[in-house]
Write an enzyme that holds these catalytic residues in place. Structure first.
Site, PDB file in Angstrom:
ATOM      1  N   CYS A  30       0.809  -1.072  -0.001  1.00 20.51           N
ATOM      2  CA  CYS A  30       0.036   0.057   0.054  1.00 20.51           C
ATOM      3  C   CYS A  30       0.657   1.339  -0.040  1.00 20.51           C
ATOM      4  CB  CYS A  30      -0.914   0.008   1.182  1.00 20.51           C
ATOM      5  SG  CYS A  30      -1.695   1.538   1.675  1.00 20.51           S
ATOM      6  N   CYS A  33       0.067   3.761   2.701  1.00 21.57           N
ATOM      7  CA  CYS A  33       0.499   3.299   3.915  1.00 21.57           C
ATOM      8  C   CYS A  33       1.970   3.816   4.269  1.00 21.57           C
ATOM      9  CB  CYS A  33       0.426   2.097   4.137  1.00 21.57           C
ATOM     10  SG  CYS A  33      -1.518   1.553   3.859  1.00 21.57           S
TER      11      CYS A  33
END
Length: 108
Positions: A30, A33
Site C-alpha cells: 500500500c 500506507c
C-alpha cells in the site's frame, strides 16, 4: 514505533494499557500506507510517552482488521484503556492527527 510481532503482548493487552494507543493498519503493498510512517514518527516525537503507536499488517493479522472493520488502509484507530475513541481511513497529516488525538483524549 513497535510492530506487534516484536512484542510478546497480545493486541488486546496493548490496547487495554493505561497509555493511549494509536494503531496503524497497513499493508506492505500500500503506497499511501508508506506515507504514514514519517508522519507517525513525527507524532511519536511530539507526543512521546503520552501515546503508544503500533503498526498492524492487515495481511498477517486479518482477524484484528476484520474485528475493527478495517476496509481501507491506511486505517488509524485510537484506543484508550480498550475503548475505541476514533477511527479514520486514509492518510492524515501530522498537525491534524496530533490535534485529533489530543482532542479525543481530553474528551475521554
Amino acid at each position: 514505533m513497535e510492530s506487534t510481532e516484536a512484542k510478546q503482548k497480545s493486541f488486546n493487552e496493548i490496547i487495554n494499557e493505561d497509555t493511549p494507543v494509536l494503531v496503524d493498519f497497513y499493508a506492505d503493498w500500500c503506497a499511501p500506507c508508506k506515507m504514514m510512517t514519517p508522519i507517525l514518527q513525527q507524532l511519536k516525537s511530539a507526543m512521546g510517552d503520552k501515546l503508544t503507536i503500533i503498526k498492524i499488517d492487515t495481511e498477517k493479522n486479518p482477524d484484528v482488521a476484520i474485528r475493527y472493520q478495517v476496509r481501507g488502509i491506511p486505517n488509524l484507530i485510537l484506543f484508550k484503556k480498550g475503548q475505541l475513541l476514533w477511527q479514520q481511513a486514509g492518510v492524515v497529516q501530522m498537525p491534524q492527527l496530533q490535534q485529533i488525538i489530543e482532542q479525543k483524549l481530553e474528551q475521554s
